[in-house]
Scaffold this motif. Structure first.
Motif, PDB file in Angstrom:
ATOM      1  N   ASP A  32       0.986  -1.212  -0.065  1.00 31.95           N
ATOM      2  CA  ASP A  32      -0.086   0.024   0.101  1.00 31.95           C
ATOM      3  C   ASP A  32       0.812   1.399  -0.074  1.00 31.95           C
ATOM      4  N   ARG A  33       2.038   1.035   0.725  1.00 33.89           N
ATOM      5  CA  ARG A  33       2.863   2.449   0.867  1.00 33.89           C
ATOM      6  C   ARG A  33       3.643   2.453  -0.731  1.00 33.89           C
ATOM      7  N   ILE A  34       3.785   1.570  -1.391  1.00 29.27           N
ATOM      8  CA  ILE A  34       4.459   1.484  -2.543  1.00 29.27           C
ATOM      9  C   ILE A  34       3.249   1.926  -3.942  1.00 29.27           C
ATOM     10  N   GLY A  35       2.164   1.437  -3.691  1.00 34.29           N
ATOM     11  CA  GLY A  35       1.242   1.918  -4.640  1.00 34.29           C
ATOM     12  C   GLY A  35       0.533   3.132  -4.456  1.00 34.29           C
ATOM     13  N   TRP A  36       0.559   3.681  -3.257  1.00 34.29           N
ATOM     14  CA  TRP A  36      -0.082   4.871  -3.031  1.00 34.29           C
ATOM     15  C   TRP A  36       0.751   5.910  -2.466  1.00 34.29           C
ATOM     16  N   THR A  37       0.555   7.415  -2.765  1.00 31.49           N
ATOM     17  CA  THR A  37       1.200   8.224  -2.062  1.00 31.49           C
ATOM     18  C   THR A  37       0.205   9.052  -0.931  1.00 31.49           C
ATOM     19  N   GLU A  38       0.724   9.952  -0.274  1.00 29.52           N
ATOM     20  CA  GLU A  38       0.101  10.702   0.777  1.00 29.52           C
ATOM     21  C   GLU A  38      -1.492  10.916   0.300  1.00 29.52           C
ATOM     22  N   GLY A  39      -2.347  10.905   0.944  1.00 28.96           N
ATOM     23  CA  GLY A  39      -3.749  11.346   0.525  1.00 28.96           C
ATOM     24  C   GLY A  39      -4.495  10.272  -0.519  1.00 28.96           C
ATOM     25  N   TRP A  40      -3.934   8.979  -0.407  1.00 28.10           N
ATOM     26  CA  TRP A  40      -4.252   7.769  -1.216  1.00 28.10           C
ATOM     27  C   TRP A  40      -4.249   8.316  -2.808  1.00 28.10           C
ATOM     28  N   VAL A  41      -3.311   8.850  -3.232  1.00 25.51           N
ATOM     29  CA  VAL A  41      -3.168   9.061  -4.758  1.00 25.51           C
ATOM     30  C   VAL A  41      -2.359   8.138  -5.229  1.00 25.51           C
ATOM     31  N   GLN A  42      -2.806   7.437  -6.238  1.00 22.79           N
ATOM     32  CA  GLN A  42      -2.100   6.132  -6.933  1.00 22.79           C
ATOM     33  C   GLN A  42      -0.651   6.618  -7.364  1.00 22.79           C
ATOM     34  N   ARG A  43       0.209   6.081  -7.066  1.00 24.98           N
ATOM     35  CA  ARG A  43       1.728   6.178  -7.519  1.00 24.98           C
ATOM     36  C   ARG A  43       2.090   5.858  -8.878  1.00 24.98           C
ATOM     37  N   ASP A  44       2.801   6.376  -9.636  1.00 19.00           N
ATOM     38  CA  ASP A  44       3.400   5.999 -10.867  1.00 19.00           C
ATOM     39  C   ASP A  44       3.873   4.610 -10.857  1.00 19.00           C
ATOM     40  N   LYS A  45       3.587   3.664 -11.681  1.00 19.13           N
ATOM     41  CA  LYS A  45       3.735   2.224 -11.627  1.00 19.13           C
ATOM     42  C   LYS A  45       5.277   2.066 -11.803  1.00 19.13           C
ATOM     43  N   GLU A  46       5.885   2.897 -12.686  1.00 17.77           N
ATOM     44  CA  GLU A  46       7.312   2.708 -12.753  1.00 17.77           C
ATOM     45  C   GLU A  46       8.145   3.062 -11.584  1.00 17.77           C
ATOM     46  N   GLU A  47       7.836   4.270 -10.809  1.00 15.86           N
ATOM     47  CA  GLU A  47       8.148   4.685  -9.510  1.00 15.86           C
ATOM     48  C   GLU A  47       7.973   3.661  -8.589  1.00 15.86           C
ATOM     49  N   GLY A  48       6.756   2.811  -8.688  1.00 13.94           N
ATOM     50  CA  GLY A  48       6.852   1.923  -7.605  1.00 13.94           C
ATOM     51  C   GLY A  48       7.426   0.733  -7.770  1.00 13.94           C
ATOM     52  N   LYS A  49       7.582   0.357  -9.186  1.00  9.69           N
ATOM     53  CA  LYS A  49       8.704  -0.758  -9.396  1.00  9.69           C
ATOM     54  C   LYS A  49      10.056  -0.324  -8.873  1.00  9.69           C
ATOM     55  N   ALA A  50      10.452   0.919  -9.110  1.00 12.23           N
ATOM     56  CA  ALA A  50      11.964   1.372  -8.643  1.00 12.23           C
ATOM     57  C   ALA A  50      11.903   1.340  -7.167  1.00 12.23           C
TER      58      ALA A  50
END
Length: 68
Positions: A32-50
């Motif tokens: 959940d901390r990888i997939g979402w940023t503060e405020g439950w905004v979905q993180r960019d998938k490439e950033e999450g993979k990194a």
């Protein structure tokens, strides 16, 4: 130790992963901390993979917690 805790929302996987991490002194990666940023905004998938790759590269032992 390399352990994946997988389960549905509300199943207690975050609590279990945290307790296992404390007991065995292993870092825990909550997806959940990888997939979402503060405020439950979905993180960019490439950033999450990194972020995931960096965590795995930096830790020989770990516990992952995620949805199925």
């Amino acid at each position: 130790m390399r352990t994946a805790v997988i389960g549905y929302s509300g199943a207690g996987k975050s609590t279990l992963a945290k307790r296992l991490g404390e007991r065995y002194s292993c870092p825990v990666l909550h997806f959940d901390r990888i997939g979402w940023t503060e405020g439950w905004v979905q993180r960019d998938k490439e950033e999450g993979k990194a972020l995931t790759a960096r965590f795995l590269d930096e830790n020989d032992a770990w516990i992952l917690e995620r949805l199925p």
